[in-house]
Design a protein around this motif. Structure first.
Motif, PDB file in Angstrom:
ATOM      1  N   ASN A 182      23.960 -17.370 -30.441  1.00 47.85           N
ATOM      2  CA  ASN A 182      22.601 -17.496 -30.965  1.00 47.85           C
ATOM      3  C   ASN A 182      21.770 -18.615 -30.328  1.00 47.85           C
ATOM      4  N   ARG A 218      18.213 -17.968 -28.638  1.00 51.97           N
ATOM      5  CA  ARG A 218      16.987 -18.610 -29.108  1.00 51.97           C
ATOM      6  C   ARG A 218      16.166 -19.108 -27.919  1.00 51.97           C
ATOM      7  N   LEU A 257      11.175 -19.771 -34.079  1.00 56.26           N
ATOM      8  CA  LEU A 257      12.044 -18.676 -34.498  1.00 56.26           C
ATOM      9  C   LEU A 257      11.514 -18.004 -35.752  1.00 56.26           C
ATOM     10  N   ARG A 277      18.377 -13.930 -38.798  1.00 53.18           N
ATOM     11  CA  ARG A 277      18.725 -14.720 -37.624  1.00 53.18           C
ATOM     12  C   ARG A 277      19.845 -14.082 -36.812  1.00 53.18           C
ATOM     13  N   LEU A 308      18.942 -11.815 -33.593  1.00 51.03           N
ATOM     14  CA  LEU A 308      18.249 -12.382 -32.439  1.00 51.03           C
ATOM     15  C   LEU A 308      18.345 -11.479 -31.217  1.00 51.03           C
TER      16      LEU A 308
END
Length: 225
Positions: free
Chosen positions: A11, A15, A176, A185, A188
């Motif tokens: 992640n 990001r 985000l 989340r 992603l």
């Protein structure tokens, strides 16, 4: 570290990738704004058009800015279609067909356009005639613009459309939040793939659009020197 990062160790990398892709999208859009204004300026100055110049709105979303470009492109398409209609109405069919014949010399096409512009504009200039021939004889107002308008509409309607273009001035967590919204989340990767898909097509279409405009504007600069 966020719980999603523990569950999905890729992640943090995704990001950063998402932020980079968002910046690429904005850079591409910004270049299209400039190119559109450049073409509008040429049409306004030499063909008597009144196309409004456009500007990216930093307080608006990606979709709202896509809509601004689409509206400007629609104005340009309308003006070029009007030129085409005037040519078709005032020229004999054989001469009109010559305008679209790729084997016909450009100077001959400009001479044909002069017949129409002398009537429509009252006072025709070789620059105006050359611009008209460049626009009518290329794929700029057909395939190129139509493709880009379609992609802009798709981007505006996608998950990317609701993102503010100023998001990069915020912290990573705020970025985000703005980008993902209600998306979890741990999704992603889905967001990254959405950016990649739209950017791949958008960048290619934008380059063709900008290249076609450069062909017109560079010809104008050579003409007026």
């Amino acid at each position: 570290m966020a719980l999603s990062d523990l569950l999905y160790p890729d992640n943090p990398k995704r990001r950063q990738e998402l932020i980079h892709l968002h910046q690429e999208l904005l850079d591409c859009m910004s270049t299209n704004f400039r190119a559109t204004n450049e073409l509008a300026g040429v049409l306004n100055e030499h063909l008597g058009c009144t196309i409004t110049h456009i500007q990216m709105r930093e307080s608006s979303t990606v979709k709202e800015n896509c809509d601004i470009i689409i509206q400007a492109m629609s104005e340009i398409q309308h003006q070029v279609q009007k030129i085409d209609s005037d040519m078709k109405e005032k020229l004999e069919p054989v001469l009109y067909q010559k305008l679209y014949d790729i084997k016909e010399p450009e100077l001959e096409k400009i001479a044909i356009a002069h017949k129409v512009f002398s009537i429509v504009l009252g006072e025709a200039t070789s620059t105006a005639e050359m611009i008209a021939i460049k626009l009518l004889g290329s794929s700029l107002m057909t395939l190129t613009v139509s493709k880009l308008v379609s992609l802009l509409a798709q981007i505006g309607a996608s998950v990317l459309g609701g993102i503010s273009i100023t998001v990069l001035g915020l912290g990573i967590e705020m970025i985000l939040h703005a980008i993902l919204g209600a998306v979890e989340r741990n999704q992603l990767l889905t967001a990254v793939k959405s950016y990649e898909k739209h950017l791949a097509e958008f960048k290619v279409a934008s380059e063709k659009y900008q290249r076609a405009i450069r062909e017109v504007t560079s010809s104008v600069r050579q003409q007026v020197q």
